[in-house]
Scaffold this motif. Structure first.
Motif, PDB file in Angstrom:
ATOM      1  N   ALA A 168       0.800  -1.153   0.041  1.00  0.00           N
ATOM      2  CA  ALA A 168       0.135  -0.074  -0.058  1.00  0.00           C
ATOM      3  C   ALA A 168       0.912   1.370   0.111  1.00  0.00           C
ATOM      4  CB  ALA A 168      -0.995   0.011   1.299  1.00  0.00           C
ATOM      5  N   ASP A 169       2.060   1.026   0.258  1.00  0.00           N
ATOM      6  CA  ASP A 169       3.120   2.302   0.184  1.00  0.00           C
ATOM      7  C   ASP A 169       3.748   2.571  -1.159  1.00  0.00           C
ATOM      8  OD1 ASP A 169       4.704   4.313   0.929  1.00  0.00           O
ATOM      9  OD2 ASP A 169       5.708   3.270   2.518  1.00  0.00           O
ATOM     10  N   PRO A 170       3.148   3.729  -1.766  1.00  0.00           N
ATOM     11  CA  PRO A 170       3.845   3.896  -3.241  1.00  0.00           C
ATOM     12  C   PRO A 170       5.351   4.127  -3.099  1.00  0.00           C
ATOM     13  CG  PRO A 170       2.724   5.956  -2.024  1.00  0.00           C
ATOM     14  CD  PRO A 170       2.352   4.718  -1.254  1.00  0.00           C
ATOM     15  N   ARG A 171       5.823   4.590  -2.070  1.00  0.00           N
ATOM     16  CA  ARG A 171       7.402   4.595  -2.020  1.00  0.00           C
ATOM     17  C   ARG A 171       7.965   3.532  -1.946  1.00  0.00           C
ATOM     18  NH1 ARG A 171       8.145   7.455   3.870  1.00  0.00           N
ATOM     19  NH2 ARG A 171       6.731   5.553   4.146  1.00  0.00           N
ATOM     20  N   GLY A 172       7.676   2.238  -1.923  1.00  0.00           N
ATOM     21  CA  GLY A 172       8.054   1.027  -1.915  1.00  0.00           C
ATOM     22  C   GLY A 172       8.083   0.373  -3.366  1.00  0.00           C
TER      23      GLY A 172
END
Length: 267
Positions: free
Chosen positions: A156-160
């Motif tokens: 769910a984390d776009p940075r990943g």
């Protein structure tokens, strides 16, 4: 008399073993020559202490050996001797601890702009993660760990999404660039150690530890776990490969991102 002679011979044999031994530290491949200097100082201080104490005991055994008609005297305290021994001990402890504390402070204070890489230990393998184009790591959680997400990166984390995942135990890094190594364990206590880098740090479940170094030589070096972590501990090895900047960029471009891995999983 014989015991005193044996103790003196132990001192001589110990010194000969140290100076004539073929076993020496591996060549340094990072900026941490300070650690070798600190170890050398430790050897010097402890050697003086070892030689002085054992030879003094040997002397006392000989000098005050039993002889017919000789009587001992009782001296409850000697303030001058106590101050002398206390001062010498205090100085030795300062010489042992102060340089180590200074080097430790530098070891855990990475320079601004250091490249970050994450090393993750699990029974009994090493995996790695590098930030993508955004230069930021995505969040992780052990609840996301499965066969297709060995590092537990949050979907769910776009940075990943652009995080580079290396699950084969082989980490490439560029020569001459400061590297901050973030350490994480997903099961038990491990310890990241590369002898030639002079880098060693525990991986503690539930927390993130770190250190930094600058590779100074290209080549391949073993990554070891030096904290007993179960029956497979001796086989927990990885490879650290220090490349030129161009070779590192080519290797990095060939690695899969987390998003690519999830896409391949969907198919």
């Amino acid at each position: 008399m014989m015991v005193a002679l044996v103790m003196a011979l132990v001192v001589v044999a110990s010194l000969l073993f140290h100076f004539l031994s073929p076993w020496r530290p591996t060549p340094i491949a990072s900026n941490w020559g300070f650690i070798d200097d600190t170890l050398a100082l430790t050897f010097i201080v402890t050697t003086f202490g070892f030689v002085a104490v054992v030879l003094f005991m040997s002397y006392c055994l000989y000098r005050f050996r039993h002889q017919p008609g000789r009587r001992s005297t009782y001296e409850p305290e000697n303030r001058r001797l106590e101050l002398l021994l206390g001062g010498i001990t205090t100085l030795a402890v300062i010489l042992l601890l102060a340089p180590g504390l200074a080097v430790w402070g530098r070891f855990i204070t990475p320079p601004e702009g250091a490249m970050e890489v994450e090393a993750v230990g699990a029974q009994w393998s090493w995996s790695f993660r590098l930030p993508g184009a955004d230069n930021k790591f995505g969040a992780t959680d052990v609840r996301f760990i499965d066969a297709n997400n060995v590092l537990g990166v949050s979907p769910a984390d776009p940075r990943g999404r652009d995080d580079v995942i290396v699950a084969n135990g082989e980490l490439h890094l560029p020569e001459g660039r400061p590297i901050k190594v973030l350490l994480r364990s997903i099961d038990v206590l491990h310890d990241f150690y590369v002898p030639q880098i002079r880098a060693k740090m525990d991986l503690v479940p539930g927390m993130e530890t770190y250190f930094w170094f600058t590779p100074t030589k290209t080549g391949q070096f073993d990554i070891l776990c030096v904290a007993y972590c179960g029956v497979g501990h001796p086989q927990m090895r990885g490879a650290l490969i220090i490349d030129s900047e161009n070779d590192f960029r080519n290797w990095l471009a060939a690695q899969q991102t987390f998003a690519q891995m999830k896409k391949a999983e969907a198919y």
